[in-house]
Design a protein around this motif. Structure first.
Motif, mmCIF file in Angstrom:
data_model
loop_
_atom_site.group_PDB
_atom_site.id
_atom_site.type_symbol
_atom_site.label_atom_id
_atom_site.label_comp_id
_atom_site.label_asym_id
_atom_site.label_seq_id
_atom_site.Cartn_x
_atom_site.Cartn_y
_atom_site.Cartn_z
ATOM 1 N N ALA A 1 -14.576 -0.640 -1.786
ATOM 2 C CA ALA A 1 -13.316 0.478 -2.069
ATOM 3 C C ALA A 1 -12.514 -0.078 -2.790
ATOM 4 C CB ALA A 1 -12.536 0.447 -0.733
ATOM 5 N N ARG A 2 -11.581 0.645 -3.537
ATOM 6 C CA ARG A 2 -10.676 0.159 -4.532
ATOM 7 C C ARG A 2 -9.397 0.735 -4.358
ATOM 8 N NH1 ARG A 2 -9.307 4.188 -7.812
ATOM 9 N NH2 ARG A 2 -10.744 6.109 -8.103
ATOM 10 N N LEU A 3 -8.243 0.272 -4.633
ATOM 11 C CA LEU A 3 -6.922 0.679 -4.355
ATOM 12 C C LEU A 3 -6.633 1.854 -5.503
ATOM 13 C CD1 LEU A 3 -4.598 0.210 -2.457
ATOM 14 C CD2 LEU A 3 -3.533 -1.412 -4.113
ATOM 15 N N ARG A 4 -6.223 3.101 -5.025
ATOM 16 C CA ARG A 4 -5.999 4.070 -6.133
ATOM 17 C C ARG A 4 -4.783 3.571 -6.858
ATOM 18 N NH1 ARG A 4 -8.454 8.822 -4.428
ATOM 19 N NH2 ARG A 4 -8.953 8.904 -2.331
ATOM 20 N N ILE A 5 -4.846 4.333 -8.309
ATOM 21 C CA ILE A 5 -3.649 3.824 -9.182
ATOM 22 C C ILE A 5 -2.460 4.318 -8.731
ATOM 23 C CG2 ILE A 5 -2.827 4.268 -11.368
ATOM 24 C CD1 ILE A 5 -5.870 4.765 -12.382
ATOM 25 N N LEU B 1 0.826 1.886 -7.998
ATOM 26 C CA LEU B 1 2.327 2.156 -8.510
ATOM 27 C C LEU B 1 3.242 2.171 -7.450
ATOM 28 C CD1 LEU B 1 1.538 4.657 -11.291
ATOM 29 C CD2 LEU B 1 2.195 2.413 -11.660
ATOM 30 N N LEU B 2 2.839 2.714 -6.396
ATOM 31 C CA LEU B 2 3.932 2.718 -5.491
ATOM 32 C C LEU B 2 4.135 1.201 -4.738
ATOM 33 C CD1 LEU B 2 5.508 4.596 -3.245
ATOM 34 C CD2 LEU B 2 3.390 4.449 -1.671
ATOM 35 N N ASN B 3 3.198 0.408 -4.611
ATOM 36 C CA ASN B 3 3.137 -0.879 -4.141
ATOM 37 C C ASN B 3 4.097 -1.658 -4.971
ATOM 38 O OD1 ASN B 3 1.701 -0.099 -1.921
ATOM 39 N ND2 ASN B 3 -0.086 -1.266 -2.530
ATOM 40 N N CYS C 1 -2.505 9.610 -1.852
ATOM 41 C CA CYS C 1 -2.327 8.386 -1.931
ATOM 42 C C CYS C 1 -1.645 7.525 -0.836
ATOM 43 C CB CYS C 1 -1.418 7.905 -3.384
ATOM 44 S SG CYS C 1 -2.405 7.948 -4.717
ATOM 45 N N ALA C 2 -0.866 8.193 -0.249
ATOM 46 C CA ALA C 2 -0.257 7.866 1.081
ATOM 47 C C ALA C 2 -0.933 7.953 2.316
ATOM 48 C CB ALA C 2 1.027 8.763 1.473
#
Length: 86
Positions: free
Chosen positions: A53-57, A61-63, A19-20
């Protein structure tokens, strides 16, 4: 039991690194194409709006965690020596 805990910990750490490094993944609805074909019409994907594209789950959560932390902490006091009139 220790092996299962270690496996879960390694999997979680691996997903956090993923995710990073790669926060976006291909859209699931359009398979990363950006368009959908329905009844002989081609339209933009409604989920990703054609960005493919989509933002990972995990990244979402981190954001959210960073936003909550930023809103919950006090801003730093300005440095008195940095003002131009002193």
């Amino acid at each position: 039991m220790a092996l299962a805990s270690l496996l879960i910990l390694l999997t979680t750490a691996g997903y956090a690194v993923l995710c990073a490094m790669r926060p976006f993944a291909p859209c699931r609805k359009c398979s990363g194409i950006g368009v959908r074909t329905r009844r002989r019409t081609i339209t933009l994907c409604q989920r990703c709006h054609g960005t493919r594209a989509r933002l990972r789950i995990g990244r979402r959560l981190l954001n959210d965690g960073r936003t909550i932390h930023a809103h919950g902490t006090r801003p730093h006091a300005p440095d008195r020596k940095a003002t131009p009139w002193q």
